[in-house]
Design an enzyme around this catalytic site. Structure first.
Site, PDB file in Angstrom:
ATOM      1  CG  LEU A  25      -1.821   2.625  -9.227  1.00  0.00           C
ATOM      2  CD1 LEU A  25      -0.697   3.316  -8.471  1.00  0.00           C
ATOM      3  CD2 LEU A  25      -1.603   2.792 -10.717  1.00  0.00           C
ATOM      4  CB  SER A  26      -3.032  -3.784  -6.906  1.00  0.00           C
ATOM      5  OG  SER A  26      -4.434  -3.965  -6.897  1.00  0.00           O
ATOM      6  NE  ARG A  27      -8.997  -3.544  -9.542  1.00  0.00           N
ATOM      7  CZ  ARG A  27      -9.122  -2.989  -8.340  1.00  0.00           C
ATOM      8  NH1 ARG A  27      -8.805  -3.689  -7.258  1.00  0.00           N
ATOM      9  NH2 ARG A  27      -9.556  -1.750  -8.203  1.00  0.00           N
ATOM     10  N   GLY A  60      -5.576   0.065  -5.014  1.00  0.00           N
ATOM     11  CA  GLY A  60      -6.328  -1.047  -5.586  1.00  0.00           C
ATOM     12  C   GLY A  60      -6.330  -1.033  -7.103  1.00  0.00           C
ATOM     13  CG  ASP A 103      -7.357   7.329  -3.197  1.00  0.00           C
ATOM     14  OD1 ASP A 103      -8.032   6.420  -2.700  1.00  0.00           O
ATOM     15  OD2 ASP A 103      -7.713   7.968  -4.206  1.00  0.00           O
ATOM     16  CG  HIS A 129      -2.377   0.166   0.870  1.00  0.00           C
ATOM     17  ND1 HIS A 129      -3.072  -0.746   0.120  1.00  0.00           N
ATOM     18  CD2 HIS A 129      -3.266   1.164   1.155  1.00  0.00           C
ATOM     19  CE1 HIS A 129      -4.321  -0.342  -0.033  1.00  0.00           C
ATOM     20  NE2 HIS A 129      -4.467   0.825   0.586  1.00  0.00           N
TER      21      HIS A 129
END
Length: 498
Positions: free
Chosen positions: A324-326, A322, A319, A315
């Site tokens: 960016l992770s995908r 999520g 903000d 993390h």
């Protein structure tokens, strides 16, 4: 019942670690065997309760590699214990692994009475774990072949599910599917994938992006094919392009503590606390090194799962983590050269359908780690965080459930999402062409009616008939329905066995 191996080390030394999936317990059995959720250990082979090094060697032999526990336990065992064991078995596989790791974790050199001879041994058993080529230590003749390095490393076990997914060759099938399409249909499929990947990635975060945000995110997805390596500046630019609130734009990796919260208020609502800012930066440097190397060394989908979930668990921003992770799943596949012709697997579309499983995969790590934090409510919107664990819990983690989920979603994206969209587009073209050849209907109205009919199970609703009653003859509605039903019947015949 007496614990053994990692379970004993965990209990006796009071270590910070995610609970073991199969703790070793001494039981009245004659051989090692799995009983329920434990590994039953015969008393005859269990080390004495006070023989910590014996339990380390037992664990290395029978339970695999758990770096979280080893990083905390090995420094607590006197160097003399290792040297005595080494003198008795200077070429022993497991004592060499233990000595190699103790030196790495402590910086304290151990004395060898005899140089190690023979071939190099791999720290992680390739038959049990997914591994990659690693660095060799000539003193102990041990090769570190993990997914990362000793500053940050994930483990992925070769479970039956992951083995089946690897054999399935998802990326090869995706390339073959796209290449089988006519060029125009290929472009339409890819455009659909980019649009819906964007929409559903934001939807998972309960956000609806503006047209400008959607356009910028789609542009980023397309730019991933340029195979740009991950750097802090690049990730900051990506974060700036995905967040909705201008006050949340990052200039660097975070310098303050963040957290995830559920529906409850105050400290009780905190569901996960990622690593402290200083550790966050260190882990991100390690993760970026892995991300820039691993997709070309191991199966790209395995690398993508480690990178994506590793990123969201660290993390690094306040903000946008999520989304960016995908995105990083797509970026990893592009870096590996696994997606050509602009192809994208819409994994976020599949994840949106499987949000419960997505959360469960995250919680295999986030839920137990939450217990290592003291969180106190100070004032509305203000919380105090104190970590009472060991940083090893963040450095070394079991990514097996997360990788299995990532691969399953890639398979679903190909075999369900993309194929269903292709079937829809082919059906749309067939109905539109049949109606257009027989009736003179304005193109925009015909397109809308065909779309509405196909998404309504082949029926033009009473509401739509009334809406277009003054511009479209009644018989056109019936004809659209008849052709749509024929298309559906033909598609069912293709997939149903005779």
């Amino acid at each position: 019942m007496q614990a053994a191996g990692y379970a004993l080390l965990h209990q006796q030394l009071q270590l910070t670690a995610v609970p073991l999936r199969l703790p070793a317990i001494v039981q009245p059995v004659t051989r090692l065997e799995l009983i329920g959720q434990t590994m039953a250990v015969p008393p005859a082979i269990a080390p004495a309760a006070d023989d910590l090094l014996g339990h380390v060697l037992f664990a290395l032999k029978h339970e695999g590699i758990n770096l979280t526990i080893l990083a905390q336990a090995l420094p607590r065992i006197p160097a003399a214990d290792f040297e005595r064991m080494l003198q008795a078995a200077p070429n022993g596989i497991y004592i060499r692994k233990a000595c190699y790791l103790r030196e790495a974790f402590t910086g304290e050199l151990l004395t060898q009475h005899t140089s190690v001879r023979g071939s190099f041994i791999q720290l992680f058993d390739p038959e049990r774990y997914i591994t990659r080529p690693g660095e060799r230590n000539s003193k102990w003749r041990v090769e570190f072949n993990g997914l990362g390095d000793l500053t940050y490393c994930a483990t992925v076990e070769r479970t039956p599910e992951i083995t089946d997914l690897l054999v399935h060759d998802i990326l090869g099938r995706a390339r073959a599917f796209i290449e089988s399409l006519p060029p125009v249909m290929m472009d339409r499929a890819i455009n659909w994938a980019y649009l819906h990947e964007t929409k559903d990635s934001f939807a998972i975060e309960r956000e609806a992006p503006s047209e400008d945000k959607s356009r910028r995110f789609i542009q980023l997805l397309r730019q991933a094919h340029e195979r740009q390596p991950l750097t802090e500046d690049y990730l900051v630019a990506l974060q700036n392009a995905t967040v909705m609130n201008p006050y949340d734009l990052a200039a660097a990796f975070r310098h303050e503590q963040n957290h995830l919260a559920g529906s409850l208020q105050g400290a009780a609502g905190v569901t996960y606390v990622p690593p402290q800012p200083d550790l966050c930066r260190e882990l991100m440097e390690s993760l970026m090194r892995f991300a820039n190397e691993a997709p070309l060394q191991i199966d790209p989908l395995v690398a993508a799962g480690v990178i994506s979930f590793g990123f969201v668990l660290i993390h690094p921003f306040m903000d946008g983590n999520g989304r960016l992770s995908r995105f990083l799943i797509h970026q990893a596949l592009c870096n590996a050269g696994a997606l050509e012709n602009g192809l994208l697997l819409p994994v976020s579309v599949a994840m949106k359908r499987e949000e419960r499983r997505y959360l469960e995969a995250l919680q295999t790590f986030s839920r137990p780690v939450r217990d290592f934090w003291d969180v106190q409510w100070i004032d509305f919107g203000q919380l105090a965080f104190q970590f009472r664990g060991d940083n090893a819990v963040y450095r070394y983690w079991d990514a097996t459930p997360c990788v299995a989920f990532t691969m399953a979603m890639a398979k679903h994206a190909l075999e369900v999402e993309l194929r269903e969209e292709m079937a829809f587009l082919e059906g749309y073209d067939a109905v539109y062409q049949a109606v257009d050849e027989r009736y003179d209907v304005r193109g925009s109205e015909l397109a809308n009616l065909v779309m509405m009919c196909l998404t309504n199970g082949g029926i033009v609703s009473k509401h739509r008939r009334k809406q277009y009653q003054y511009t479209v003859p009644e018989e056109v509605f019936d004809f659209i329905e008849r052709i749509a039903q024929q298309v559906f019947a033909a598609q069912r015949a293709e997939i149903e066995p005779e």
